[in-house]
Design a protein around this motif. Structure first.
Motif, PDB file in Angstrom:
ATOM      1  N   ILE A  98      -4.055  -3.207   4.427  1.00  0.00           N
ATOM      2  CA  ILE A  98      -3.240  -2.005   4.243  1.00  0.00           C
ATOM      3  C   ILE A  98      -1.837  -2.350   3.759  1.00  0.00           C
ATOM      4  O   ILE A  98      -1.286  -1.711   2.868  1.00  0.00           O
ATOM      5  CB  ILE A  98      -3.135  -1.205   5.553  1.00  0.00           C
ATOM      6  N   LYS A  99      -1.236  -3.403   4.354  1.00  0.00           N
ATOM      7  CA  LYS A  99       0.150  -3.736   4.045  1.00  0.00           C
ATOM      8  C   LYS A  99       0.374  -5.225   4.297  1.00  0.00           C
ATOM      9  O   LYS A  99      -0.175  -5.804   5.237  1.00  0.00           O
ATOM     10  CB  LYS A  99       1.101  -2.913   4.926  1.00  0.00           C
ATOM     11  N   GLN A 152      -4.366  -4.727   8.772  1.00  0.00           N
ATOM     12  CA  GLN A 152      -5.743  -4.600   8.305  1.00  0.00           C
ATOM     13  C   GLN A 152      -6.457  -3.532   9.116  1.00  0.00           C
ATOM     14  O   GLN A 152      -6.164  -3.334  10.291  1.00  0.00           O
ATOM     15  CB  GLN A 152      -6.493  -5.934   8.461  1.00  0.00           C
ATOM     16  N   LYS A 153      -7.429  -2.861   8.486  1.00  0.00           N
ATOM     17  CA  LYS A 153      -8.246  -1.904   9.217  1.00  0.00           C
ATOM     18  C   LYS A 153      -9.716  -2.195   8.984  1.00  0.00           C
ATOM     19  O   LYS A 153     -10.107  -2.746   7.947  1.00  0.00           O
ATOM     20  CB  LYS A 153      -7.915  -0.466   8.821  1.00  0.00           C
ATOM     21  N   SER A 161      -2.364   7.590   7.862  1.00  0.00           N
ATOM     22  CA  SER A 161      -3.207   6.399   8.035  1.00  0.00           C
ATOM     23  C   SER A 161      -2.955   5.338   6.976  1.00  0.00           C
ATOM     24  O   SER A 161      -3.891   4.681   6.505  1.00  0.00           O
ATOM     25  CB  SER A 161      -4.689   6.785   8.056  1.00  0.00           C
ATOM     26  N   GLY A 162      -1.713   5.155   6.580  1.00  0.00           N
ATOM     27  CA  GLY A 162      -1.358   4.061   5.706  1.00  0.00           C
ATOM     28  C   GLY A 162      -1.413   4.345   4.229  1.00  0.00           C
ATOM     29  O   GLY A 162      -1.156   3.448   3.409  1.00  0.00           O
ATOM     30  N   ASN A 163      -1.711   5.575   3.830  1.00  0.00           N
ATOM     31  CA  ASN A 163      -1.756   5.896   2.403  1.00  0.00           C
ATOM     32  C   ASN A 163      -0.356   5.942   1.793  1.00  0.00           C
ATOM     33  O   ASN A 163      -0.135   5.459   0.677  1.00  0.00           O
ATOM     34  CB  ASN A 163      -2.478   7.222   2.180  1.00  0.00           C
ATOM     35  N   THR A 210     -10.024  -4.233   5.606  1.00  0.00           N
ATOM     36  CA  THR A 210      -9.300  -3.824   4.406  1.00  0.00           C
ATOM     37  C   THR A 210      -7.811  -4.009   4.654  1.00  0.00           C
ATOM     38  O   THR A 210      -7.287  -3.569   5.683  1.00  0.00           O
ATOM     39  CB  THR A 210      -9.575  -2.346   4.072  1.00  0.00           C
TER      40      THR A 210
END
Length: 426
Positions: free
Chosen positions: A358-359, A346-347, A387-389, A356
Motif C-alpha cells: 500500500i505504501k 501491506q494488506k 483504506s489506503g486509496n 499487496t
C-alpha cells in the motif's frame, strides 16, 4: 506538566485576540448593602473544550432590569441562558485557550472569579518527558491512562500512570499503585475496565486501577517462559495474557479466578511457536497469528478458537517463508501490517498468503478501523479514510519523532511516543 505548549501551526483556525474597551473591563463598584452581588459557587467543569457548554452555579445571577454577562480574562461574552442560580455559556474559540479566569457580571455588579482551562479543537501538544509505550483516552472522560518506560538509560521498566486535568490543564502524571513491578503491556476497555501484565502475571481492574486483581502466573507451569507478555484479549469480564510462545493465562470473572492453557500443546506442536498478534473477528472466533519455527523455512501460523484458550484450529500454516510481522487482523478477509524490515504497509485478503503493498518508507502504522489508518513518513503524519486509496497530510511532527501508539474514541485521538503526547478533539 502544568505548563502546556499550544501548537499554533496545528490548528485549522486562528486564535482571535479580543480587545476590550474600558466599559468591558470588570470594575469594582461602590454598592449599598441592599444590592445583591452575583456569587459563583461552582463551575460544571474547570477543564473545557471549544464547543462545549459551561454551567455556572451560584446566587443572584439574574436581574429583571440588568443584563447578565460572563467575563473571561476581562473580556465580555454573551450567555446562552440565565436563571437566578445558573448561567449557561458556550465555549468559543474567541475566548482564547489555556488558563483563564471567569466571572459573572449583572448590571454593574461582578462576582468573584474562578479559574478554568480551555482546550482548542484540533491537535494540541501536552508537554511530557516520558517515553510512552501506550496511552488511552475515551469519551466522557479527560483522563489519560498510559504505560511508560520510567527506567533510565537503555533499560526498561514499565509503569502504568494516569494524567488528570484541572484548571491549569493536564496535571503531572501519577503512577498508579499496581502490584507486580515492571509492566510489559496495558490495554483499556473503557475508563474503568482494563488490564496490565508483567512478564508472568495479569492484573484486571474494574475501577481504573484504584484496585486490581492478579490472575495466573506463567512461572507456575512447566516449560513456560515468563517473557514478552502481551494482552491478547479484553472485554468487560475476560482477559487473556499470552507469552512469546503462545502459553495463556486467562480470567473470565474480572480476575477473581484464573486458568492456564497452551496453544502449542493444544495443537500437538513443539514449543516453537512465536506469537505476534490476535483479535476477535466478525465470525465470533478469536484469531492468533505468529510463526511456526518447526518448519524450514519458518511458516506463517494462523489459528482460531471460540474462547481464545482452547480447541484451536489451524487456519493457515503453509506460507513459507513466513510473511507475518506487526499484523492487524481487521477481519477474516482483511489483514494489514507494517513490515518492519522494508518499511512497507501491506494488506492481505487471504490470511497472509499473499500481500499487496500500500505504501513505502513507513515508520509507524495505526489502525482506527477498516477505512481509517494513520501512517508516519519522514516525520509527517498522514491519514486515509478510504483504506489506503488516497492520503492526506494530518500534520508535521518534530524531527526524529518516535511514535509508539494511537488511541481513538468517537471525538478524540491520542498520539503517544517517546517524549511526545498529542491530543486532537473534533
Amino acid at each position: 506538566m502544568k505548563k502546556i505548549t499550544f501548537l499554533k501551526y496545528l490548528f485549522a483556525f486562528n486564535i482571535l485576540i479580543i480587545s476590550c474597551s474600558k466599559s468591558d473591563v470588570i470594575q469594582e463598584e461602590t454598592i449599598s448593602d441592599n444590592d445583591p452581588r452575583p456569587e459563583i459557587d461552582s463551575l460544571s467543569s474547570e477543564f473545557l473544550k471549544v464547543g462545549e457548554t459551561l454551567i455556572i452555579t451560584g446566587k443572584n445571577l439574574k436581574s429583571q432590569d440588568n443584563q447578565t454577562s460572563v467575563y473571561i480574562n476581562g473580556n465580555s461574552f454573551d450567555v446562552t441562558s440565565t436563571t437566578d442560580t445558573e448561567v449557561t455559556v458556550r465555549i468559543t474559540e474567541q475566548m482564547g485557550v489555556e488558563e483563564k479566569t471567569i466571572a459573572v457580571k449583572v448590571g454593574n455588579l461582578n462576582s468573584q472569579s474562578k479559574e478554568l482551562f480551555i482546550l482548542p479543537n484540533g491537535w494540541y501538544k501536552i508537554d511530557t518527558e516520558l517515553n510512552i509505550k501506550k496511552a488511552f483516552i475515551f469519551n466522557g472522560s479527560d483522563d489519560i491512562i498510559l504505560l511508560a518506560n520510567t527506567a533510565t538509560g537503555n533499560a526498561y521498566y514499565g509503569s502504568v500512570m494516569k494524567i488528570k486535568t484541572s484548571s491549569e490543564g493536564y496535571k503531572t502524571p501519577e503512577t498508579l499503585n499496581i502490584p507486580g513491578g515492571n509492566k510489559d503491556d496495558l490495554i483499556m476497555y473503557n475508563t474503568s475496565i482494563g488490564a496490565t501484565a508483567t512478564a508472568g502475571t495479569g492484573y484486571f481492574t474494574k475501577d481504573g486501577f484504584q484496585t486490581s486483581k492478579a490472575f495466573g502466573n506463567f512461572t507456575d507451569h512447566d516449560n513456560t517462559y515468563a517473557i514478552n507478555s502481551k494482552i491478547m484479549y479484553l472485554d468487560e469480564n475476560s482477559c487473556i495474557v499470552v507469552n512469546c510462545c503462545g502459553d495463556h493465562l486467562y480470567t473470565n470473572d474480572q480476575g477473581e479466578t484464573s486458568g492456564f492453557a497452551s496453544l502449542w500443546r493444544s495443537l500437538g506442536m513443539e514449543n516453537k511457536f512465536r506469537y505476534f498478534a490476535s483479535n476477535k473477528l466478525s465470525d465470533g472466533y478469536i484469531y492468533a497469528a505468529g510463526i511456526n519455527l518447526t518448519s524450514n523455512p519458518y511458516s506463517n501460523l494462523i489459528v482460531k478458537s471460540l474462547d481464545g484458550v482452547s480447541n484451536w484450529e489451524i487456519v493457515e500454516n503453509t506460507t513459507t517463508p513466513y510473511s507475518i510481522g506487526n499484523v492487524n487482523m481487521l477481519d477474516t478477509d482483511f489483514f494489514i501490517q507494517l513490515h518492519v524490515g522494508n518499511k512497507q504497509v501491506q494488506k492481505s485478503n487471504d490470511f497472509a498468503v499473499t500481500w499487496t503493498v500500500i505504501k513505502d518508507n513507513v515508520t509507524h502504522l495505526s489502525i482506527k478501523d477498516r477505512n481509517t489508518w494513520y501512517i508516519v513518513i519522514d516525520d509527517k503524519l498522514y491519514v486515509t479514510n478510504d483504506s489506503g486509496n488516497t492520503w492526506e497530510l494530518e500534520f508535521e511532527l518534530p524531527i526524529d519523532t518516535n511514535i509508539n501508539h494511537m488511541s481513538f474514541s468517537e471525538n478524540k485521538i491520542l498520539l503517544s511516543g517517546d517524549k511526545i503526547l498529542l491530543i486532537k478533539h473534533f
